[in-house]
Design an enzyme around this catalytic site. Structure first.
Site, PDB file in Angstrom:
ATOM      1  N   LYS A 151       0.841  -1.198   0.000  1.00  0.00           N
ATOM      2  CA  LYS A 151       0.000   0.000   0.000  1.00  0.00           C
ATOM      3  C   LYS A 151       0.871   1.240   0.000  1.00  0.00           C
ATOM      4  O   LYS A 151       1.798   1.352   0.808  1.00  0.00           O
ATOM      5  CB  LYS A 151      -0.867   0.015   1.277  1.00  0.00           C
ATOM      6  CG  LYS A 151      -1.893  -1.102   1.341  1.00  0.00           C
ATOM      7  CD  LYS A 151      -2.980  -0.850   0.374  1.00  0.00           C
ATOM      8  CE  LYS A 151      -4.014  -1.965   0.411  1.00  0.00           C
ATOM      9  NZ  LYS A 151      -5.047  -1.757  -0.621  1.00  0.00           N
ATOM     10  N   LYS A 263     -13.217  -7.126  -7.840  1.00  0.00           N
ATOM     11  CA  LYS A 263     -13.528  -7.652  -6.512  1.00  0.00           C
ATOM     12  C   LYS A 263     -14.894  -8.330  -6.611  1.00  0.00           C
ATOM     13  O   LYS A 263     -15.930  -7.651  -6.463  1.00  0.00           O
ATOM     14  CB  LYS A 263     -13.491  -6.552  -5.452  1.00  0.00           C
ATOM     15  CG  LYS A 263     -12.077  -6.085  -5.133  1.00  0.00           C
ATOM     16  CD  LYS A 263     -12.061  -4.975  -4.116  1.00  0.00           C
ATOM     17  CE  LYS A 263     -10.698  -4.758  -3.513  1.00  0.00           C
ATOM     18  NZ  LYS A 263      -9.623  -4.558  -4.472  1.00  0.00           N
TER      19      LYS A 263
HETATM   20  O1  LIG Z   1      -6.131  -7.245  -3.917  1.00  0.00           O
HETATM   21  C1  LIG Z   1      -5.371  -7.714  -3.075  1.00  0.00           C
HETATM   22  O2  LIG Z   1      -4.212  -8.035  -3.329  1.00  0.00           O
HETATM   23  C2  LIG Z   1      -5.848  -7.940  -1.647  1.00  0.00           C
HETATM   24  C3  LIG Z   1      -7.114  -7.200  -1.307  1.00  0.00           C
HETATM   25  C4  LIG Z   1      -6.871  -5.717  -1.193  1.00  0.00           C
HETATM   26  O3  LIG Z   1      -5.771  -5.236  -1.389  1.00  0.00           O
HETATM   27  C5  LIG Z   1      -7.971  -4.850  -0.835  1.00  0.00           C
HETATM   28  C6  LIG Z   1      -9.205  -5.360  -0.532  1.00  0.00           C
HETATM   29  C7  LIG Z   1     -10.255  -4.503  -0.076  1.00  0.00           C
HETATM   30  C8  LIG Z   1     -10.040  -3.180   0.108  1.00  0.00           C
HETATM   31  C9  LIG Z   1      -8.708  -2.580  -0.031  1.00  0.00           C
HETATM   32  O4  LIG Z   1      -8.165  -2.347   1.231  1.00  0.00           O
HETATM   33  C10 LIG Z   1      -7.692  -3.393  -0.825  1.00  0.00           C
HETATM   34  C11 LIG Z   1      -7.596  -2.834  -2.233  1.00  0.00           C
HETATM   35  O5  LIG Z   1      -7.659  -1.625  -2.405  1.00  0.00           O
HETATM   36  O6  LIG Z   1      -7.386  -3.564  -3.203  1.00  0.00           O
HETATM   37 MG   LIG Z   2      -6.920  -1.764  -4.457  1.00  0.00          MG
END
Ligand SMILES: O=C(O)CCC(=O)C1=CC=C[C@@H](O)[C@@H]1C(=O)O
Ligand SMILES: [Mg+2]
Length: 335
Positions: A151, A263
């Site tokens: 991040k 997602k």
């Molecule tokens: O995508 C991934 O590698 C793991 C999931 C992930 O990073 C996330 C899941 C849900 C919300 C966020 O904090 C974050 C994202 O931004 O992708």
């Molecule tokens: Mg993301």
């Protein structure tokens, strides 16, 4: 499954072992809803509604209100007419239908949610924000991960660039690294990160690959991201910008040719997602919403069907929670 079901649901809370810190803030507890559909033959389908409202889905309260107003007996017609304002509900109910119909080869559902960490899939592990990533990556590497996501847009850019420099000199050469800003960079900062990654790409002494920068700018800066996507070698992936089916279609229609982070837990109807991905063959990276094994099974099924370009799936998040296998059983036993 036939088209009449007994419907039961209950909400859950799961505390993260360590808060998830992103540009959106700190996330300590994952809340969601587990639902069970039982058809006239007694076949059971499990589903999960795992909203992320700050990402663009409905709120947990809206999902609970929707579940509470449903009758105890529901039909396919009700399920396939859940409004687009409730994408996590669309996903939860439709995937319960599919599971119960055995379309995944899952029998009675309930007793077995082992989501295979099969070699068919490469998984990407999520690193903690900040310098904690420098300590955490090795444990995950030893568990077999070769793709990591870190991040950014959480701390000052100067600090993050410093940690990034340490990270790229520490990670093994065969690593793939993704950077996820959650829309937290300014236009200037996004240019600086993309330039930094391009310079790394041009450096033969550092063969580590920066796979993409995820959602560098806020959702409303789509045109700027479209422009950045043609100005640098380093790929850009949209995430928050394509959180729901409606947004996904909109960004594609406006000309996005880059990577789409999908997602499944919050994008909406699985059947409509399949149709979209088959029609447009988009470059998709599938990503967790920190769901339980119930939604994860459904999401991995979609990833298996729809993934292109052999991209690792963003489901390497188990280390964010305590073991869940018994937890799910206890959650439902006293219903
Ligand atoms: O995508 C991934 O590698 C793991 C999931 C992930 O990073 C996330 C899941 C849900 C919300 C966020 O904090 C974050 C994202 O931004 O992708
Ligand atoms: Mg993301």
């Amino acid at each position: 499954m036939t088209n009449d079901y007994r419907f039961e649901f209950r909400s859950y809370q799961r505390r993260f072992l360590r808060s998830l810190t992103t540009n959106h803030g700190k996330w300590d507890i994952r809340e969601g809803i587990i639902l069970r559909l039982t058809d006239e033959s007694g076949k059971v389908g499990w589903g999960e509604i795992a909203p992320i409202s700050w990402f663009g889905s409905e709120t947990l309260e809206q999902a609970l209100d929707f579940c509470r107003q449903l009758p105890r007996e529901i039909t396919d017609e009700i399920i396939f007419s859940i409004p687009d304002e409730l994408p996590a509900c669309q996903f939860g109910f439709e995937s319960a239908c599919e599971m119960g119909s055995g379309e995944w080869g899952v029998g009675s559902g309930g007793d077995n949610f082992i989501t295979p960490k099969s070699s068919l899939f490469l998984y990407s592990a999520l690193l903690p924000a900040g310098e904690a990533a420098l300590n955490q990556w090795k444990t995950l590497w030893q568990q077999g991960y070769r793709t990591f996501k870190w991040k950014i847009g959480v701390n000052a850019i100067a600090d993050e660039l410093e940690i990034f420099e340490l990270l790229i000199h520490t990670l093994p050469a065969s690593t793939k690294l993704r950077l996820d800003a959650n829309g937290g960079l300014s236009y200037e900062e996004a240019n600086l990160w993309l330039r930094t990654c391009d310079n790394l790409k041009a450096n033969p002494e550092l063969p580590l690959e920066i796979e993409f920068i995820e959602q560098p700018l806020p959702v409303e800066k789509f045109q700027q991201m479209l422009e950045l996507s043609t100005s640098y070698e380093t790929a850009i992936a949209l995430d928050e910008s394509v959180a729901t089916l409606r947004q996904l279609a909109d960004c594609h229609q406006q000309g996005w040719q880059g990577i789409f982070v999908i997602k499944p837990g919050i994008v909406g109807s699985p059947s409509r997602l399949r149709k979209f991905c088959h029609q447009y063959q988009i470059d998709a990276v599938f990503s967790s919403v920190f769901e339980t094994a119930i939604a994860r099974l459904a999401a991995l099924q979609l990833a298996a069907e729809l993934s292109q370009n052999n991209r690792a799936i963003g489901f390497g998040i188990d280390h964010f929670f305590e073991q869940e296998d018994t937890w799910l059983q206890t959650l439902w036993n006293d219903l």
